[in-house]
Write a protein that holds these residues in place. Structure first.
Motif, PDB file in Angstrom:
ATOM      1  N   PHE A 163       5.838 -62.913  58.374  1.00  0.00           N
ATOM      2  CA  PHE A 163       6.874 -62.460  57.445  1.00  0.00           C
ATOM      3  C   PHE A 163       6.334 -61.401  56.489  1.00  0.00           C
ATOM      4  O   PHE A 163       6.979 -60.366  56.244  1.00  0.00           O
ATOM      5  CB  PHE A 163       7.423 -63.655  56.668  1.00  0.00           C
ATOM      6  N   LEU A 164       5.131 -61.638  55.950  1.00  0.00           N
ATOM      7  CA  LEU A 164       4.530 -60.676  55.028  1.00  0.00           C
ATOM      8  C   LEU A 164       4.227 -59.355  55.730  1.00  0.00           C
ATOM      9  O   LEU A 164       4.385 -58.274  55.148  1.00  0.00           O
ATOM     10  CB  LEU A 164       3.248 -61.252  54.419  1.00  0.00           C
ATOM     11  N   GLY A 165       3.800 -59.440  56.995  1.00  0.00           N
ATOM     12  CA  GLY A 165       3.515 -58.234  57.757  1.00  0.00           C
ATOM     13  C   GLY A 165       4.755 -57.382  57.966  1.00  0.00           C
ATOM     14  O   GLY A 165       4.692 -56.152  57.919  1.00  0.00           O
ATOM     15  N   ILE A 166       5.890 -58.030  58.186  1.00  0.00           N
ATOM     16  CA  ILE A 166       7.151 -57.303  58.352  1.00  0.00           C
ATOM     17  C   ILE A 166       7.661 -56.792  57.010  1.00  0.00           C
ATOM     18  O   ILE A 166       8.167 -55.665  56.902  1.00  0.00           O
ATOM     19  CB  ILE A 166       8.199 -58.218  59.014  1.00  0.00           C
ATOM     20  N   LEU A 205      -2.113 -63.097  46.264  1.00  0.00           N
ATOM     21  CA  LEU A 205      -1.331 -63.129  45.025  1.00  0.00           C
ATOM     22  C   LEU A 205      -0.406 -64.348  44.992  1.00  0.00           C
ATOM     23  O   LEU A 205      -0.254 -64.996  43.947  1.00  0.00           O
ATOM     24  CB  LEU A 205      -0.510 -61.845  44.903  1.00  0.00           C
ATOM     25  N   TRP A 206       0.186 -64.675  46.145  1.00  0.00           N
ATOM     26  CA  TRP A 206       1.067 -65.842  46.201  1.00  0.00           C
ATOM     27  C   TRP A 206       0.287 -67.133  45.958  1.00  0.00           C
ATOM     28  O   TRP A 206       0.770 -68.043  45.296  1.00  0.00           O
ATOM     29  CB  TRP A 206       1.780 -65.901  47.561  1.00  0.00           C
ATOM     30  N   GLN A 207      -0.932 -67.201  46.499  1.00  0.00           N
ATOM     31  CA  GLN A 207      -1.780 -68.374  46.269  1.00  0.00           C
ATOM     32  C   GLN A 207      -2.083 -68.529  44.775  1.00  0.00           C
ATOM     33  O   GLN A 207      -2.020 -69.638  44.231  1.00  0.00           O
ATOM     34  CB  GLN A 207      -3.079 -68.223  47.055  1.00  0.00           C
ATOM     35  N   GLY A 247      -0.822 -71.468  41.951  1.00  0.00           N
ATOM     36  CA  GLY A 247      -1.754 -72.112  41.026  1.00  0.00           C
ATOM     37  C   GLY A 247      -1.288 -72.010  39.587  1.00  0.00           C
ATOM     38  O   GLY A 247      -1.390 -72.980  38.811  1.00  0.00           O
ATOM     39  N   ILE A 248      -0.752 -70.840  39.218  1.00  0.00           N
ATOM     40  CA  ILE A 248      -0.240 -70.648  37.849  1.00  0.00           C
ATOM     41  C   ILE A 248       0.968 -71.541  37.600  1.00  0.00           C
ATOM     42  O   ILE A 248       1.088 -72.173  36.539  1.00  0.00           O
ATOM     43  CB  ILE A 248       0.127 -69.166  37.624  1.00  0.00           C
ATOM     44  N   ILE A 249       1.875 -71.594  38.578  1.00  0.00           N
ATOM     45  CA  ILE A 249       3.066 -72.442  38.446  1.00  0.00           C
ATOM     46  C   ILE A 249       2.672 -73.908  38.297  1.00  0.00           C
ATOM     47  O   ILE A 249       3.224 -74.645  37.481  1.00  0.00           O
ATOM     48  CB  ILE A 249       3.995 -72.255  39.664  1.00  0.00           C
ATOM     49  N   PRO A 288       5.350 -73.324  49.695  1.00  0.00           N
ATOM     50  CA  PRO A 288       4.867 -73.071  51.061  1.00  0.00           C
ATOM     51  C   PRO A 288       3.382 -73.324  51.303  1.00  0.00           C
ATOM     52  O   PRO A 288       3.015 -74.120  52.175  1.00  0.00           O
ATOM     53  CB  PRO A 288       5.235 -71.601  51.312  1.00  0.00           C
ATOM     54  N   LEU A 289       2.506 -72.673  50.553  1.00  0.00           N
ATOM     55  CA  LEU A 289       1.072 -72.810  50.814  1.00  0.00           C
ATOM     56  C   LEU A 289       0.566 -74.203  50.481  1.00  0.00           C
ATOM     57  O   LEU A 289      -0.255 -74.766  51.205  1.00  0.00           O
ATOM     58  CB  LEU A 289       0.282 -71.746  50.040  1.00  0.00           C
ATOM     59  N   GLN A 290       1.065 -74.767  49.383  1.00  0.00           N
ATOM     60  CA  GLN A 290       0.623 -76.116  49.006  1.00  0.00           C
ATOM     61  C   GLN A 290       1.107 -77.147  50.013  1.00  0.00           C
ATOM     62  O   GLN A 290       0.388 -78.098  50.339  1.00  0.00           O
ATOM     63  CB  GLN A 290       1.137 -76.467  47.609  1.00  0.00           C
ATOM     64  N   SER A 291       2.319 -76.980  50.533  1.00  0.00           N
ATOM     65  CA  SER A 291       2.834 -77.926  51.533  1.00  0.00           C
ATOM     66  C   SER A 291       1.993 -77.888  52.793  1.00  0.00           C
ATOM     67  O   SER A 291       1.766 -78.930  53.433  1.00  0.00           O
ATOM     68  CB  SER A 291       4.296 -77.610  51.851  1.00  0.00           C
ATOM     69  N   MET A 292       1.524 -76.700  53.164  1.00  0.00           N
ATOM     70  CA  MET A 292       0.661 -76.581  54.347  1.00  0.00           C
ATOM     71  C   MET A 292      -0.699 -77.234  54.085  1.00  0.00           C
ATOM     72  O   MET A 292      -1.243 -77.919  54.954  1.00  0.00           O
ATOM     73  CB  MET A 292       0.484 -75.101  54.715  1.00  0.00           C
TER      74      MET A 292
END
Length: 277
Positions: free
Chosen positions: A167-170, A184-186, A190-192, A214-218
């Motif tokens: 998705f990010l690539g597109i 940056l999303w990671q 962490g900030i949230i 998303p990343l934390q769920s993974m």
């Protein structure tokens, strides 16, 4: 579907950088076997990594899937580069001119994501099985093939992460910027997490909320295995501490990651459908 996969793998194999990254990734996964050979023999201090139990069944499924998941960045680079090359080399436009629909184009990319995830999972399974058969203290079939849910978690973790990278690539079109956005999303998650815990809820509630990101769920699919190690448990008991860790893989964690995977693939298709190529 086979035709779509063939198209993608031909593109990847003809790209030198992608070929080097893919080979490096599987070489690193194989090198886990070398960890078993690590020995320290300095005077009275003797230490053999394989003897502390990291290759015992069924613990090895947990340990190896957790550790090898960190190397998924190699294939993430391949995936975002795969998309940026489609734009820079104008092969995406050529594919569409040759009769490939945008839906088939996204499907071909998703099939590549699934293929990487399946091959990686099978690879880790074979390497772990061989190491376990050599070094494990347990050889009963019921023990060997227990805890295999960690392999399923590993597969869905990779598939979700690679779908995010696709998705990010597109979205971004440039591999360096896509990877930068991933980092940056990671940081943003962490900030949230910090803000939620500081201003709103306690640790357990914060962990529950972050489990929907998303990343934390993974990451949550495979918890850290080190506290489960017998040597760590023994030391903790000796000092009067009790390590309580829920390391099980839960069905709802699968659902969350599958949902994010579907969202990322759908958004990729919507972006491509609306974008003027």
């Amino acid at each position: 579907m086979i035709r779509l996969l063939q198209i993608e793998f031909i593109k990847l194999w003809n790209n030198r950088a992608s070929k080097v990254l893919i080979i490096s990734y599987f070489f690193i996964l194989t090198s886990i076997a070398l960890v078993a050979a690590i020995k320290f023999d300095i005077g009275p201090v003797k230490f053999h990594l394989a003897e502390i139990g990291i290759f015992n069944f069924p613990y090895i499924w947990h340990f190896n899937t957790f550790v090898t998941a960190f190397f998924k960045l190699f294939l993430a680079i391949v995936i975002v580069s795969m998309m940026s090359n489609e734009y820079s080399n104008k092969t995406i436009k050529q594919n569409l001119i040759d009769g490939l629909s945008k839906k088939e184009f996204i499907l071909s990319k998703f099939l590549t994501v699934v293929s990487f995830s399946v091959i990686s999972t099978l690879f880790v399974f074979v390497v772990s099985l061989i190491l376990g058969l050599i070094y494990s203290d347990y050889d009963e079939l019921s023990i060997i093939f227990s805890d295999l849910e960690f392999l399923a978690a590993f597969f869905f973790k990779l598939m979700g992460f690679f779908s995010f990278c696709l998705f990010l690539g597109i979205l971004v079109k440039r591999s360096a910027f896509a990877l930068g956005f991933l980092i940056l999303w990671q940081i943003l998650e962490g900030i949230i997490r910090g803000l939620i815990r500081w201003k709103l809820f306690d640790g357990d509630t914060t962990d529950t909320i972050m489990g929907f990101f998303p990343l934390q769920s993974m990451f949550n699919l495979i918890k850290q295995p080190f506290a489960r190690l017998e040597a760590v448990q023994t030391v903790a008991n000796q000092v009067g501490e009790e390590i309580g860790l829920n390391y099980q893989v839960h069905w709802y964690e699968f659902i969350i990651v599958i949902a994010w995977t579907a969202i990322f693939i759908y958004l990729s298709y919507i972006l491509l459908k609306k974008r003027d190529l």
